[in-house]
Design a protein around this motif. Structure first.
Motif: not given
Lengths: 174, 194
Positions: B49-50, B52-53, B55-56
């Motif tokens: 998830g790194h 995606a985090f 990116f958010g």
């Protein structure tokens, strides 16, 4: 006739109004058959950014990053994807104390007879296992429960689920 | 291949005011960074998830560079995130990826097709407008200033030396000095995010 639509079914306008009321900035989502009716309205709404994902677990970590940066995401996925997202929800939402509403299409839900679809059978058990609160919405009359979910997420700094137990029935006539 | 710490020491010179999500490089970055309140060292909340985090975070803070040090094991677990990033095109997102060809924290077992994956081509094929790959530190150091001046999203794959850990997890020295939520709160305070 319109009154029938607005009281017996969940209209996309009602859901969008709830998103706007609670200041949602980003909808992180993967389409499903229970909430697909929101797409056109969300796409036309200038205050919303739609972030499409290819697997639902990504929605949890993207939402965590958005929230860490001061935005207000909403996660829009189906119950099948909710269950696929278990470790991401544990680590990125519960682990980082992210206040976010997960709007979850409740595939297989029925009030009548025996529930056959295991996606519906396991959804509430899954949420209970993660100690995530949830609220069932089936019609416009349940709109206030969406507000309750947003308020609880903010108050507790935790994810809260809204289970959408209805499918598309058409937009309201203006 | 080059050492992660050597690469991070070079990066530090060009970091500016970028937010850094150090990912698997966190154990080194925590001793190198000179702006810890702009760092978000999270350890490993949940594998994959790194990106995606970060990116958010980049979408939430479009006027601030966000630099991620992802790993190939994480990215293999969530390849679809590349398409989401490419679709949103965050101009402030710099996606560096440490490729040690193995799962170092579980004893060094190889990731699938460890030595034969061209991650820069996957990023490019997913829609990243700019993607690079380095296996020599000198070439990386020479290119880095220009890379950080380019409009994101930018992807940079780097071959790094594995730092394999075999101790039981409970016996490993903890490198994080702040909790995850404290790191996020420090960043929000530094950036005056309500």
């Amino acid at each position: 006739m319109n009154d029938m639509v607005t009281t017996q079914h969940l209209s996309p306008e009602t859901v969008l109004a709830q998103m706007k009321k609670h200041g949602v900035t980003h909808v992180v989502w993967l389409p499903d058959s229970e909430t697909n009716w929101l797409y056109l309205l969300m796409q036309a709404e200038p205050t919303l950014t739609l972030v499409a994902v290819s697997r639902e677990g990504l929605a949890a970590s993207i939402a965590a990053g958005l929230a860490a940066g001061g935005k207000k995401p909403l996660i829009l996925i189906q119950n099948t994807g909710l269950m696929e997202s278990g470790d991401s929800i544990r680590g990125w939402l519960l682990g980082l104390n992210i206040p976010v509403v997960l709007m979850v299409g409740l595939r297989g839900w029925t009030r009548h007879g025996v529930t056959q679809d295991t996606a519906a059978v396991y959804t509430e058990r899954f949420l209970n296992a993660f100690n995530i609160s949830y609220y069932l919405v089936e019609s416009d009359a349940d709109a206030s429960r969406i507000s309750v979910a947003f308020e609880e997420a903010e108050k507790t700094n935790r994810p809260v689920a809204v289970l959408v137990g209805d499918e598309y029935h058409g937009f309201m006539t203006k | 291949m080059f050492k992660t710490a050597d690469m991070l020491n070079i990066f530090q010179k060009y970091r500016g005011d970028a937010i850094v999500v150090p990912g698997r490089g966190g154990r080194h970055w925590i001793n190198i960074s000179q702006k810890p309140k702009l760092d978000v060292p999270l350890g490993d909340p949940a594998m994959g998830g790194h990106c995606a985090f970060a990116f958010g975070l980049a979408m939430a803070l479009p006027h601030r560079k966000v630099v991620l040090f992802d790993s190939e094991g994480d990215l293999q677990m969530s390849l679809g995130v590349l398409m989401s990033v490419a679709e949103q095109k965050p101009a402030n997102f710099y996606h560096f990826m440490l490729d040690n060809e193995c799962y170092a924290t579980t004893g060094g077992q190889p990731v699938p097709n460890a030595k034969n994956v061209q991650y820069d081509l996957i990023a490019k094929g997913s829609g990243y407008p700019r993607a690079f790959a380095f296996d020599e530190l000198d070439a990386f150091a020479k290119a880095l200033p220009d890379i950080l001046e380019q409009k994101g999203p930018v992807f940079v794959a780097m071959k790094v030396v594995p730092e394999v850990e075999n101790e039981a997890i409970g016996q490993r020295k903890r490198w994080m000095t702040r909790t995850r939520t404290q790191a996020i709160n420090d960043l929000r305070q530094e950036l005056r995010i309500a």
